[in-house]
Motif scaffolding. Structure first.
Motif, PDB file in Angstrom:
ATOM      1  N   LYS A  65       0.833  -1.198   0.000  1.00  0.00           N
ATOM      2  CA  LYS A  65       0.000   0.000   0.000  1.00  0.00           C
ATOM      3  C   LYS A  65       0.872   1.253   0.000  1.00  0.00           C
ATOM      4  O   LYS A  65       1.806   1.371   0.802  1.00  0.00           O
ATOM      5  N   ILE A  66       0.558   2.159  -0.907  1.00  0.00           N
ATOM      6  CA  ILE A  66       1.184   3.476  -0.941  1.00  0.00           C
ATOM      7  C   ILE A  66       0.076   4.496  -0.728  1.00  0.00           C
ATOM      8  O   ILE A  66      -0.922   4.486  -1.449  1.00  0.00           O
TER       9      ILE A  66
ATOM     10  N   ALA B 122      -4.628  14.136  -2.984  1.00  0.00           N
ATOM     11  CA  ALA B 122      -3.967  13.317  -3.996  1.00  0.00           C
ATOM     12  C   ALA B 122      -4.178  13.851  -5.413  1.00  0.00           C
ATOM     13  O   ALA B 122      -3.545  13.350  -6.360  1.00  0.00           O
ATOM     14  N   ASP B 123      -5.015  14.859  -5.583  1.00  0.00           N
ATOM     15  CA  ASP B 123      -5.250  15.403  -6.917  1.00  0.00           C
ATOM     16  C   ASP B 123      -4.009  16.087  -7.472  1.00  0.00           C
ATOM     17  O   ASP B 123      -3.917  16.344  -8.677  1.00  0.00           O
TER      18      ASP B 123
ATOM     19  N   THR C  38      -6.751   2.269  -5.359  1.00  0.00           N
ATOM     20  CA  THR C  38      -7.765   1.580  -4.551  1.00  0.00           C
ATOM     21  C   THR C  38      -8.542   2.505  -3.627  1.00  0.00           C
ATOM     22  O   THR C  38      -9.497   2.068  -2.992  1.00  0.00           O
ATOM     23  N   ALA C  39      -8.159   3.755  -3.497  1.00  0.00           N
ATOM     24  CA  ALA C  39      -8.899   4.747  -2.720  1.00  0.00           C
ATOM     25  C   ALA C  39      -8.403   6.109  -3.143  1.00  0.00           C
ATOM     26  O   ALA C  39      -7.430   6.225  -3.911  1.00  0.00           O
ATOM     27  N   SER C  40      -9.067   7.157  -2.662  1.00  0.00           N
ATOM     28  CA  SER C  40      -8.687   8.495  -3.100  1.00  0.00           C
ATOM     29  C   SER C  40      -7.246   8.825  -2.746  1.00  0.00           C
ATOM     30  O   SER C  40      -6.584   9.572  -3.469  1.00  0.00           O
ATOM     31  N   GLY C  41      -6.757   8.271  -1.658  1.00  0.00           N
ATOM     32  CA  GLY C  41      -5.372   8.511  -1.257  1.00  0.00           C
ATOM     33  C   GLY C  41      -4.583   7.221  -1.146  1.00  0.00           C
ATOM     34  O   GLY C  41      -3.733   7.076  -0.267  1.00  0.00           O
ATOM     35  N   GLU C  42      -4.835   6.270  -2.057  1.00  0.00           N
ATOM     36  CA  GLU C  42      -4.163   4.966  -1.935  1.00  0.00           C
ATOM     37  C   GLU C  42      -3.899   4.338  -3.293  1.00  0.00           C
ATOM     38  O   GLU C  42      -4.754   4.342  -4.183  1.00  0.00           O
TER      39      GLU C  42
END
Length: 601
Positions: free
Chosen positions: A52-53, A69-70, A90-94
């Protein structure tokens, strides 16, 4: 046609090689005028099949989810042999990286940083402000690893941070990601001063031009920084950095482990009222170094950067910080008793004119802070963790002073929180109540129910009498007409209509646009002056546009006192009241025998 060369290239030419024992960040800021940087991150060998990052979805000190993260493009991942690795968002910040076998991982991406007002990252031709929460990805697997940060910057730039400096110029070291994310970097062309107070080293870094007096700032910050012993035993830092952005269009501040960033309009330092805004903000953020960074409520420990961190004690984290900020400045002699009283009187008046305090408790406001939106609805139906938290802290302080015959104050509660509940521990409601009981011998659960768990209602006349003070408006004050609305700047469109006020009860609503009173046109800021032409209780016909439809509404005006609320001396203050005053604020009684402030005599 020539092939398109990707923007993200290896940065090895700029930086020394990293070791596998740490997480290494390399940030190229050499071409910064378009708010862009190139970032390369080395993570140690991972045996996970899915690495995971993450980039946080919020930053510390901001109780709001943000689209951080945009600002990331050209995201790529390679193994230790330089082969590209597949990944999925996998997510907005992942980002989830697929690993076929154990390998060290290098992440590259372009960073766009142009969120100065959010204080998460800003890059231009003169500087870069980098808060890791909005700029530097991390992996939960290596969150506890030691960290190295190296910057490539233009020759004229200098870099500052609360982190320890690294072996190379423009480099820093952190013991883990939690330290990195709470130790922003300011690099660029700036003014710098170093000073010391009470055995600790401090720095002031000011980016931007303006009408500030940097030597005066250093003088007052030195006095402020020497007052920590009035509340706490000891320091959570050896070195502290005050970062100041003198700029345009933004304002605010954020606390960090060993530093703060303060943003003020560039020409808001010369006038005394403006300067007080700066120095009070500095005091607030300095206090946060203990209250929030060294100890904080359960629910915020440890930080979870990928979701909201909920606590019912944010009123202590923020409101109590606001409560102490002017007290430290008063003790330091940076502000006068008159300025302290003006600040407290303004807070009392603001509370009295905020109907939401009757609806929401500071507990509920704390829990709901992440979902709060502000504006007219908040004024009418919400409490504020800062302003109402300040007044809850005042009430608790006075109660504790009375219950202990002046032996203990609310400062001792925070002294105990620092001593007993340092991070990584977090404190609870029961912990605070136990400290109160240990100090006073009294059970504070009923006090808590009345003032924290329920909407708070304070009798300020009775409360302040303990300290020989009384609220008042002065001899020249008089009753004036009052409508209970607030206009949106120079517009006549209403931005607030106070609940149960004259306009509210007449059926005037948020967004209505006033055009005339008693048939005569109203322009600009003329509404308030026109209202003052009438006596309290008078009925006027207000012409307005509501949802683009012209209406006429009869408004019966209310009453309020003219002028600003003041804190005055009671007649013939007693020795006990003067003693209470000194135990509360740490200074001698400031009034003369005629009730005038000695500094004004």
């Amino acid at each position: 046609m020539k092939p398109v060369v990707p923007l993200i290239l290896t940065l090895s030419a700029f930086f020394s090689s990293s070791t596998l024992a740490e997480v290494s960040y390399r940030i190229d800021l050499t071409d910064s005028k378009h708010h862009l940087a190139k970032v390369e991150v080395d993570f140690p060998e991972s045996a996970s099949s899915d690495l995971k990052i993450n980039l946080p979805v919020w930053r510390t000190g901001k109780y709001q989810v943000l689209p951080l993260a945009d600002g990331i493009r050209y995201f790529s991942v390679k193994d230790q042999a330089g082969n590209h690795l597949p990944y999925t968002r996998t997510a907005s910040g992942e980002w989830t990286v697929e690993l076929a076998e154990p390998t060290a991982v290098t992440v590259n991406y372009q960073l766009y940083a142009n969120q100065l007002g959010q204080r998460v990252g800003h890059i231009d031709g003169t500087h870069a402000f980098l808060d890791a929460s909005g700029t530097l990805v991390y992996s939960p697997e290596f969150q506890e690893q030691e960290i190295k940060v190296e910057l490539a910057v233009p020759d004229a730039w200098k870099s500052y941070s609360g982190m320890d400096s690294g072996a190379l110029p423009n480099s820093f070291m952190a013991s883990n990601y939690d330290v990195l994310v709470d130790s922003p970097i300011e690099t660029g062309i700036s003014h710098h001063r170093a000073f010391s107070a009470d055995g600790r080293d401090y720095e002031l870094v000011v980016w931007g031009e303006g009408n500030y007096d940097i030597e005066q700032m250093v003088t007052d910050l030195t006095k402020l920084s020497g007052q920590a012993g009035a509340i706490w035993d000891g320091y959570p830092f050896e070195r502290y950095v005050y970062m100041v952005h003198a700029t345009s269009g933004v304002r605010g501040a954020t606390e960090h482990l060993n530093s703060t960033v303060i943003q003020r309009p560039r020409f808001s330092y010369r006038e005394r009222e403006d300067y007080l805004g700066f120095i009070k903000t500095a005091s607030h953020e300095f206090i946060h170094t203990w209250n929030v960074k060294a100890y904080r409520p359960q629910g915020l420990v440890p930080y979870d950067y990928q979701k909201e961190n909920i606590s019912e004690l944010l009123w202590i984290a923020e409101g109590s910080t606001s409560y102490f900020q002017s007290q430290l400045l008063l003790r330091a002699g940076v502000i006068t008793p008159k300025e302290f009283f003006e600040d407290l009187a303004k807070r009392i008046a603001q509370s009295e004119n905020t109907p939401g305090r009757e609806v929401q408790s500071v507990k509920e406001a704390s829990v709901g802070k992440w979902a709060s939106t502000g504006g007219d609805y908040a004024v009418n139906h919400s409490a504020n963790i800062y302003s109402e938290g300040y007044l809850a802290s005042l009430a608790l302080d006075f109660s504790l002073l009375n219950d202990t015959d002046l032996d203990h104050s609310y400062r001792d509660v925070h002294k105990a929180l620092y001593k007993q509940h340092k991070i990584p521990a977090g404190y609870s409601v029961s912990d605070v109540n136990q400290i109160l009981k240990d100090l006073s011998g009294e059970d504070y659960q009923q006090w808590w129910q009345t003032h924290v768990n329920s909407p708070m209602s304070l009798d300020f006349t009775s409360l302040l009498e303990n300290a020989g003070l009384k609220p008042g408006y002065g001899d020249d004050s008089k009753a004036t007409a009052y409508a209970g609305v607030k206009l949106g700047g120079d517009s006549l469109k209403l931005s607030e209509v106070l609940r149960d006020g004259p306009a509210w009860n007449a059926g005037i609503v948020l967004g209505d646009e006033i055009v005339a009173i008693d048939g005569l046109k109203v322009t600009g800021k003329g509404f308030e002056s026109r209202i003052k032409d009438f006596k309290p209780g008078a009925e006027v016909v207000v012409s307005l546009f509501s949802d683009d439809r012209l209406k006429e509404i009869t408004l019966k005006l209310g009453e309020k006192q003219s002028g600003k609320l003041k804190l005055l001396s009671v007649d013939k203050p007693s020795r006990d009241q003067k003693a209470f005053f000194k135990a509360w604020l740490g200074i001698d009684w400031p009034f003369d025998n005629k009730g005038k402030l000695k500094s004004d005599s």
